[in-house]
Design a protein around this motif. Structure first.
Motif, PDB file in Angstrom:
ATOM      1  N   VAL A 119      33.554  14.006  22.371  1.00 51.31           N
ATOM      2  CA  VAL A 119      33.907  13.818  23.782  1.00 51.31           C
ATOM      3  C   VAL A 119      34.178  12.333  23.976  1.00 51.31           C
ATOM      4  O   VAL A 119      33.303  11.507  23.686  1.00 51.31           O
ATOM      5  N   PRO A 120      35.346  11.958  24.470  1.00 51.81           N
ATOM      6  CA  PRO A 120      35.694  10.535  24.542  1.00 51.81           C
ATOM      7  C   PRO A 120      34.999   9.754  25.637  1.00 51.81           C
ATOM      8  O   PRO A 120      34.896   8.527  25.541  1.00 51.81           O
ATOM      9  N   ASP A 121      34.554  10.437  26.698  1.00 54.90           N
ATOM     10  CA  ASP A 121      33.919   9.757  27.827  1.00 54.90           C
ATOM     11  C   ASP A 121      32.412  10.020  27.817  1.00 54.90           C
ATOM     12  O   ASP A 121      31.953  11.076  27.353  1.00 54.90           O
ATOM     13  N   SER A 127      31.300  17.278  32.693  1.00 53.96           N
ATOM     14  CA  SER A 127      32.259  17.307  33.792  1.00 53.96           C
ATOM     15  C   SER A 127      33.060  18.604  33.736  1.00 53.96           C
ATOM     16  O   SER A 127      33.077  19.296  32.700  1.00 53.96           O
ATOM     17  N   PRO A 128      33.747  18.960  34.836  1.00 56.90           N
ATOM     18  CA  PRO A 128      34.606  20.158  34.810  1.00 56.90           C
ATOM     19  C   PRO A 128      35.638  20.119  33.695  1.00 56.90           C
ATOM     20  O   PRO A 128      36.064  21.158  33.192  1.00 56.90           O
ATOM     21  N   LEU A 129      36.021  18.913  33.283  1.00 55.73           N
ATOM     22  CA  LEU A 129      37.029  18.766  32.234  1.00 55.73           C
ATOM     23  C   LEU A 129      36.530  19.261  30.886  1.00 55.73           C
ATOM     24  O   LEU A 129      37.314  19.756  30.060  1.00 55.73           O
ATOM     25  N   GLU A 130      35.224  19.155  30.627  1.00 61.66           N
ATOM     26  CA  GLU A 130      34.681  19.417  29.310  1.00 61.66           C
ATOM     27  C   GLU A 130      33.752  20.625  29.225  1.00 61.66           C
ATOM     28  O   GLU A 130      33.450  21.090  28.132  1.00 61.66           O
ATOM     29  N   VAL A 131      33.276  21.136  30.369  1.00 63.76           N
ATOM     30  CA  VAL A 131      32.171  22.091  30.330  1.00 63.76           C
ATOM     31  C   VAL A 131      32.532  23.397  29.623  1.00 63.76           C
ATOM     32  O   VAL A 131      31.708  23.955  28.870  1.00 63.76           O
ATOM     33  N   SER A 138      29.794  23.398  21.461  1.00 71.71           N
ATOM     34  CA  SER A 138      28.672  22.466  21.299  1.00 71.71           C
ATOM     35  C   SER A 138      27.478  23.183  20.686  1.00 71.71           C
ATOM     36  O   SER A 138      27.404  24.412  20.669  1.00 71.71           O
ATOM     37  N   ARG A 139      26.507  22.399  20.228  1.00 69.32           N
ATOM     38  CA  ARG A 139      25.287  22.977  19.683  1.00 69.32           C
ATOM     39  C   ARG A 139      24.128  22.930  20.676  1.00 69.32           C
ATOM     40  O   ARG A 139      22.983  23.173  20.304  1.00 69.32           O
ATOM     41  N   PHE A 140      24.425  22.634  21.937  1.00 70.13           N
ATOM     42  CA  PHE A 140      23.373  22.591  22.950  1.00 70.13           C
ATOM     43  C   PHE A 140      22.812  23.975  23.237  1.00 70.13           C
ATOM     44  O   PHE A 140      23.553  24.971  23.250  1.00 70.13           O
ATOM     45  N   ALA A 141      21.507  24.030  23.495  1.00 69.89           N
ATOM     46  CA  ALA A 141      20.884  25.283  23.930  1.00 69.89           C
ATOM     47  C   ALA A 141      21.332  25.647  25.336  1.00 69.89           C
ATOM     48  O   ALA A 141      21.438  26.832  25.674  1.00 69.89           O
ATOM     49  N   GLY A 142      21.581  24.643  26.159  1.00 69.57           N
ATOM     50  CA  GLY A 142      22.051  24.872  27.516  1.00 69.57           C
ATOM     51  C   GLY A 142      23.207  23.955  27.842  1.00 69.57           C
ATOM     52  O   GLY A 142      23.148  22.754  27.563  1.00 69.57           O
ATOM     53  N   VAL A 143      24.279  24.504  28.397  1.00 68.90           N
ATOM     54  CA  VAL A 143      25.445  23.727  28.815  1.00 68.90           C
ATOM     55  C   VAL A 143      25.584  23.889  30.327  1.00 68.90           C
ATOM     56  O   VAL A 143      25.608  25.014  30.847  1.00 68.90           O
ATOM     57  N   HIS A 144      25.658  22.767  31.044  1.00 68.09           N
ATOM     58  CA  HIS A 144      25.617  22.786  32.504  1.00 68.09           C
ATOM     59  C   HIS A 144      26.781  21.980  33.074  1.00 68.09           C
ATOM     60  O   HIS A 144      27.117  20.905  32.566  1.00 68.09           O
ATOM     61  N   LEU A 145      27.373  22.488  34.127  1.00 71.57           N
ATOM     62  CA  LEU A 145      28.337  21.714  34.909  1.00 71.57           C
ATOM     63  C   LEU A 145      27.565  20.612  35.627  1.00 71.57           C
ATOM     64  O   LEU A 145      26.531  20.879  36.266  1.00 71.57           O
TER      65      LEU A 145
END
Length: 375
Positions: A25-27, A43-47, A54-61
């Motif tokens: 992710v560049p930002d 961000s909405p751009l990446e979520v 991603s390897r996250f257990a939780g991904v949140h806006l």
């Protein structure tokens, strides 16, 4: 009240964030670990992409948390992270040593306790998984192939009456940039990004991190150190060879052979359970017995005045170190073995291979010949 770990960074340049997220992710964005599980705020751009790769257990806006932070007048990414943490009854945070001071000051002003990591934020990064070793082997394979391109280019060059090399196609005088171009063009075409490739000739080679400039001359030592990053994985390769185009002098040959013997000593000692200071000490002792002392020589630092090696992974220089500091090597560490000798009146010699530490020995990922003279 629970304790959390927090990173605010982009993953293009921050290795810890790339390790936590598993995606580029560049930002800058936010990663928070609660109860051993990592959460990413995007961000909405990446979520949507993050939810897939991603390897996250939780991904949140991050939008709801930004809105909650604005109500409390907590601005920016630090405010967004603070709102998420507060909602989880968390006021105690550990952050990487490189965590921006501005964010830390903001969080503290809002009542959070922020502690910077005294050591590696992810100590487990030092021991590579089988997948990581595969990525590092790929990076080193490209590095090896690019070294071959540089060596072949030097082999095709002719030697002018002024001892400056001539390009095999144009006949123009050859510079460090020309050799670098042969190496880096190959790497870029293979999806690896070179970074300040060293092509240092003559006196310049006696300065270990001099990238090199000007003409390449025959019968002088040339250090080529290549360390590219594979763009798809983020893992690095690293290798060094030293050459002479033409005929090496007896002094150059003796120094080269001594460094090669020193590298053999280091490679033979690298194994799980070994204290790395013993490796560095053994190589230094060998150099001393061969008459290559470390210290001031003719007004300039000379000899072997850097560490024997370093870890390689998502960073080109990471733990563990093979040096006077000493660390116990573990199976799965990936480190370099790169002894060198440097004297301004002779030049520099460095040989560098990258190895995987195993029980009872090591696996060499570089697997590339060592030869001094190029005809």
């Amino acid at each position: 009240m629970t304790h959390a770990h927090l990173i605010i960074a982009d993953s293009e340049h921050d290795a810890d964030m790339l390790y936590a997220s598993g995606m580029f992710v560049p930002d800058p964005f936010i990663a928070i670990a609660l109860d051993g599980e990592w959460h990413g705020l995007f961000s909405p751009l990446e979520v949507d992409r993050a939810a897939k790769v991603s390897r996250f257990a939780g991904v949140h806006l991050d939008t709801p948390w930004r809105n909650a932070a604005e109500i409390r007048e907590w601005p920016g990414l630090a405010g967004c992270a603070a709102a998420f943490l507060a909602s989880h009854n968390t006021r105690s945070i550990s952050v990487p040593a490189s965590f921006p001071l501005r964010y830390a000051d903001q969080l503290r002003s809002w009542g959070f306790e922020v502690t910077a990591s005294a050591g590696a934020f992810f100590p487990e990064r030092a021991v590579k998984t089988a997948t990581e070793i595969k990525y590092l082997a790929q990076a080193e394979r490209l590095t090896r192939q690019s070294m071959q391109r540089g060596e072949q280019y030097l082999g095709r060059c002719s030697i002018g009456n002024d001892n400056i090399l001539r390009d095999p196609e144009t006949g123009k005088k050859v510079t460090s940039d020309d050799v670098r171009r042969a190496i880096e063009t190959f790497l870029i075409g293979k999806g690896a990004m070179p970074a300040h490739t060293i092509v240092a000739c003559g006196r310049q080679s006696s300065d270990p991190h001099n990238t090199g400039s000007g003409y390449i001359r025959a019968h002088e030592l040339i250090i080529i150190d290549i360390f590219p990053r594979v763009l798809t994985t983020g893992y690095w390769g690293d290798m060094t060879r030293t050459y002479v185009k033409g005929k090496a002098t007896p002094a150059q040959k003796k120094m080269y052979n001594t460094v090669r013997e020193g590298q053999d000593i280091g490679l033979s000692m690298m194994a799980a359970g070994v204290d790395s200071v013993q490796i560095h000490t053994a190589i230094t002792a060998h150099f001393d017995t061969q008459g290559f002392k470390t210290g001031m020589v003719r007004g300039k630092q000379g000899g072997f005045f850097h560490g024997t090696g370093h870890g390689v992974g998502l960073e080109i220089h990471e733990g563990p170190r093979v040096s006077t500091r000493g660390e116990i090597l573990k199976a799965g560490h990936v480190v370099t073995c790169e002894p060198g000798l440097y004297y301004a009146h002779i030049g520099g010699v460095r040989l560098e291979d990258m190895v995987v530490i195993r029980d009872g020995g090591c696996d060499n990922l570089t697997r590339y010949k060592r030869r001094l003279e190029i005809a």
